[in-house]
Design a protein around this motif. Structure first.
Motif, short mmCIF file in Angstrom:
data_model
loop_
_atom_site.label_atom_id
_atom_site.label_comp_id
_atom_site.label_asym_id
_atom_site.label_seq_id
_atom_site.Cartn_x
_atom_site.Cartn_y
_atom_site.Cartn_z
N VAL A 325 -7.09 10.56 2.80
CA VAL A 325 -8.00 9.45 3.07
C VAL A 325 -7.14 8.26 3.44
CG1 VAL A 325 -9.89 8.04 2.20
CG2 VAL A 325 -9.62 10.38 1.40
N PHE A 326 -7.02 7.96 4.73
CA PHE A 326 -6.03 7.01 5.19
C PHE A 326 -6.24 5.63 4.61
CE2 PHE A 326 -4.51 3.88 8.27
CZ PHE A 326 -3.18 4.26 8.36
N GLU A 327 -7.53 5.20 4.53
CA GLU A 327 -7.76 3.83 4.08
C GLU A 327 -7.39 3.63 2.63
OE1 GLU A 327 -11.36 6.11 2.98
OE2 GLU A 327 -9.94 6.00 4.63
N HIS A 328 -7.36 4.72 1.83
CA HIS A 328 -7.00 4.59 0.44
C HIS A 328 -5.49 4.51 0.25
CE1 HIS A 328 -11.03 6.36 -1.17
NE2 HIS A 328 -11.15 5.18 -0.61
N ARG A 329 -4.73 4.72 1.34
CA ARG A 329 -3.27 4.65 1.22
C ARG A 329 -2.76 3.21 1.25
NH1 ARG A 329 -0.97 9.57 5.01
NH2 ARG A 329 -1.81 11.27 3.78
N ALA A 330 -3.57 2.30 1.75
CA ALA A 330 -3.14 0.91 1.80
C ALA A 330 -2.92 0.39 0.39
CB ALA A 330 -4.18 0.05 2.52
N GLY A 331 -1.69 0.06 0.08
CA GLY A 331 -1.37 -0.42 -1.26
C GLY A 331 -1.20 0.67 -2.29
N GLY A 357 9.34 13.85 0.32
CA GLY A 357 8.11 13.22 -0.13
C GLY A 357 7.77 11.93 0.59
N TYR A 358 8.53 11.59 1.64
CA TYR A 358 8.28 10.34 2.35
C TYR A 358 7.00 10.43 3.17
CZ TYR A 358 8.55 6.90 6.07
OH TYR A 358 8.26 5.92 6.97
N TRP A 359 6.21 9.37 3.15
CA TRP A 359 5.11 9.21 4.10
C TRP A 359 4.90 7.73 4.31
CZ3 TRP A 359 0.47 6.97 2.29
CH2 TRP A 359 0.35 6.90 0.89
N ASP A 360 4.52 7.35 5.51
CA ASP A 360 4.48 5.95 5.89
C ASP A 360 3.22 5.28 5.34
OD1 ASP A 360 4.93 4.16 9.03
OD2 ASP A 360 5.32 3.63 6.96
N LEU A 361 3.35 4.03 4.99
CA LEU A 361 2.23 3.23 4.50
C LEU A 361 1.75 2.30 5.61
CD1 LEU A 361 3.35 2.12 0.94
CD2 LEU A 361 1.31 3.39 1.47
N PRO A 362 0.48 1.92 5.57
CA PRO A 362 0.03 0.89 6.52
C PRO A 362 0.75 -0.44 6.32
CG PRO A 362 -1.84 2.04 5.57
CD PRO A 362 -0.63 2.47 4.80
N ASP A 363 1.28 -0.68 5.13
CA ASP A 363 2.00 -1.93 4.87
C ASP A 363 3.41 -1.61 4.34
OD1 ASP A 363 1.05 -0.82 2.58
OD2 ASP A 363 0.54 -2.70 1.61
N TYR A 370 7.60 -2.18 -10.06
CA TYR A 370 7.74 -0.94 -10.80
C TYR A 370 7.29 -1.11 -12.24
CZ TYR A 370 10.63 0.45 -6.84
OH TYR A 370 11.08 0.73 -5.57
N ALA A 371 6.72 -0.04 -12.77
CA ALA A 371 6.43 0.04 -14.20
C ALA A 371 7.47 0.97 -14.81
CB ALA A 371 5.02 0.57 -14.43
N MET A 372 7.97 0.59 -15.99
CA MET A 372 9.03 1.37 -16.64
C MET A 372 8.66 1.57 -18.11
SD MET A 372 13.15 0.67 -16.64
CE MET A 372 12.98 -0.94 -17.45
N GLU A 373 8.78 2.82 -18.58
CA GLU A 373 8.50 3.14 -19.98
C GLU A 373 9.68 3.93 -20.54
OE1 GLU A 373 4.84 5.25 -20.19
OE2 GLU A 373 3.60 3.47 -19.80
N ALA A 403 7.62 4.29 -12.31
CA ALA A 403 6.60 4.52 -11.28
C ALA A 403 6.35 3.23 -10.53
CB ALA A 403 5.31 5.03 -11.90
N GLU A 404 6.06 3.34 -9.25
CA GLU A 404 5.72 2.16 -8.47
C GLU A 404 4.26 1.79 -8.74
OE1 GLU A 404 5.55 0.61 -3.84
OE2 GLU A 404 6.49 2.54 -4.32
N THR A 405 3.98 0.50 -8.79
CA THR A 405 2.62 0.02 -9.00
C THR A 405 2.04 -0.47 -7.68
OG1 THR A 405 3.45 -2.17 -9.58
CG2 THR A 405 3.05 -0.64 -11.38
N GLY A 406 0.78 -0.20 -7.46
CA GLY A 406 0.12 -0.59 -6.23
C GLY A 406 -0.38 -2.02 -6.26
N THR A 407 -0.83 -2.50 -5.10
CA THR A 407 -1.33 -3.87 -5.01
C THR A 407 -2.61 -4.07 -5.82
OG1 THR A 407 -2.49 -3.23 -2.99
CG2 THR A 407 -0.33 -4.23 -2.73
N ASP A 408 -3.34 -2.97 -6.07
CA ASP A 408 -4.57 -3.09 -6.85
C ASP A 408 -4.38 -2.70 -8.31
OD1 ASP A 408 -4.11 -0.46 -6.51
OD2 ASP A 408 -6.06 0.05 -5.64
N GLY A 409 -3.11 -2.55 -8.74
CA GLY A 409 -2.83 -2.24 -10.13
C GLY A 409 -2.69 -0.78 -10.46
N ARG A 410 -2.92 0.11 -9.48
CA ARG A 410 -2.78 1.53 -9.76
C ARG A 410 -1.33 1.92 -9.98
NH1 ARG A 410 -6.23 4.20 -5.00
NH2 ARG A 410 -5.44 2.36 -3.91
#
Length: 424
Positions: A325-331, A357-363, A370-373, A403-410
């Motif tokens: 789902v391409f639009e869900h990849r943003a962020g 595992g590389y794939w391009d992002l719209p941004d 990053y989140a670290m535990e 883990a990397e954190t997304g712009t929406d907190g995911r």
């Protein structure tokens, strides 16, 4: 005077063979929808912690890979409402050596006096063989089906609910072809206005002239000159009067609805805006493909007996690429693919070109956080956030995960690394 009522509509059979013939083999909408669902479901890998079962899932048959095997199972499930898989065992062995999908048209349930399925009769090579339960109670034939309130043994084909829409869509194609063959003109009658009957020789000459000069697509648009009191009177409804195109479009939408395919993904005319297409793509994966994975858990309990232990077959967790789902990849956060833990520090690198595992992002230019535990022996805890690619190693921690954190907190996929590991 003869009075008659219109004939009742003639609908096709809901039998599995008729649905396959009239739907999958003759109807483009049904064919594309079945293929789209089956191929998408087969793209999600099956996994098992048992080595023998994992090997069996990876190659169910000597000449077939997992994707082709699962696609065949789901195609049968969508067309006939049943999917049959037979376990093949070598002489002297109890574990299953192969899994063979069986066409539903070759399988017939044999019921006992109480109405329960006792054995399965399988046709092949000019004879019929029986597959039933063994002494232990295990049956080498596995059946996957949706619930059918009209039959305890066989499942309900999804396309059966859209049988009328399928007939309408196919009949519309026949109507259009007949019009083209007849110069795209409705049928009618030549009315003789001269009184009495037209002479026989003129009648025969008129029929011959019409057949040679005006019938068929090759004579489309040729003008007809009528004389001797003849005039043309149309008898049937025109395509515009029947709302021909809209009738076919509505029938196509009902076929897609029954099979779980959004009409916009099938090229059916409608509100084909980018936003609608985007939402339809997301809904297709959420509401059709993931829910259609009823086959994923079926082998778990079925394979317990031949392998002699509790078997767990499950779906591989959906990764970023599987969402499709391409639009869900943003962020959407990406997985760090390189971590190093020299004494006292941990360093990471974002996924990028040339890394697995590389794939391009719209941004792609977006700054990463990053989140670290840390795991001090009782599980991962004490989450911290950082925007740097290097951080101090918490004193006393055995393992870190980042883990990397997304712009929406995911939170993206976690990547773990033990203390002192030079590279991962």
């Amino acid at each position: 005077m003869a009075l008659s009522e219109p004939l009742a509509a003639s609908w096709g059979s809901r039998e599995a063979g008729a649905l396959t013939r009239d739907g999958y083999l003759k109807n483009a909408v049904a064919y594309r929808c079945v293929r789209m669902v089956a191929e998408a479901a087969a793209s999600i890998p099956l996994k098992s912690g048992h080595e023998g079962v994992a090997r069996l899932i990876r190659q169910p048959m000597p000449e077939a890979a997992t994707a082709g095997f699962v696609e065949a199972v789901y195609t049968e499930l969508l067309l006939t409402g049943n999917a049959f898989v037979e376990a093949v065992r070598l002489p002297g062995e109890t574990a299953a050596a192969a899994l063979a999908p069986i066409r539903t048209g070759r399988v017939r349930p044999v019921k006992d006096a109480a109405g329960w399925v006792e054995t399965w009769a399988v046709k092949g090579q000019g004879r019929e063989r029986r597959v039933g339960r063994e002494a232990s109670g295990w049956c080498p034939m596995m059946q996957v089906k949706p619930y059918n309130p009209a039959d305890e043994a066989m499942g309900l084909p999804p396309l059966a609910a859209a049988r009328r829409a399928l007939d309408l869509h196919n009949a519309g194609a026949d109507w259009a072809k007949a019009l083209i063959d007849n110069a795209a003109k409705p049928s009618g009658a030549l009315v003789y206005g001269g009184g009495g009957r037209i002479p026989a020789d003129q009648f025969d000459r008129l029929k011959e002239e019409l057949a040679l000069s005006f019938f068929g697509a090759g004579n489309a648009g040729r003008p007809m000159l009528l004389e001797g009191g003849l005039q043309w009177q149309a008898l049937s409804l025109s395509p515009a009067e029947m709302d021909f195109q809209e009738t076919r479009a509505m029938a196509a939408r009902e076929i897609a609805l029954a099979l779980g395919g959004p009409p916009m993904l099938l090229g059916i005319l409608g509100d084909n805006t980018y936003a609608n297409y985007r939402e339809a793509n997301a809904a297709f994966w959420r509401m059709t493909v993931l829910l259609a994975q009823r086959f994923a858990g079926a082998p778990s309990c079925w394979l317990d007996e031949p392998f002699g232990e509790d078997i767990d077959v499950r779906l591989e967790p959906l990764g970023e690429a599987t969402h499709a789902v391409f639009e869900h990849r943003a962020g959407l956060p990406r997985k760090p693919v390189r971590l190093a833990a020299p004494p006292g520090f941990v360093r990471g690198a974002r996924a990028g070109a040339g890394y697995a595992g590389y794939w391009d992002l719209p941004d792609p230019a977006r700054a990463a956080t990053y989140a670290m535990e840390a795991d001090f022996g009782a599980g991962f805890a004490e989450r911290t956030e950082t925007a740097l690619t290097e951080a101090a190693w918490p004193a006393g921690a055995f393992t870190l995960r980042i883990a990397e954190t997304g712009t929406d907190g995911r939170i993206g996929e976690w990547l773990s690394i033990p203390a002192g590991s030079p590279y991962l």
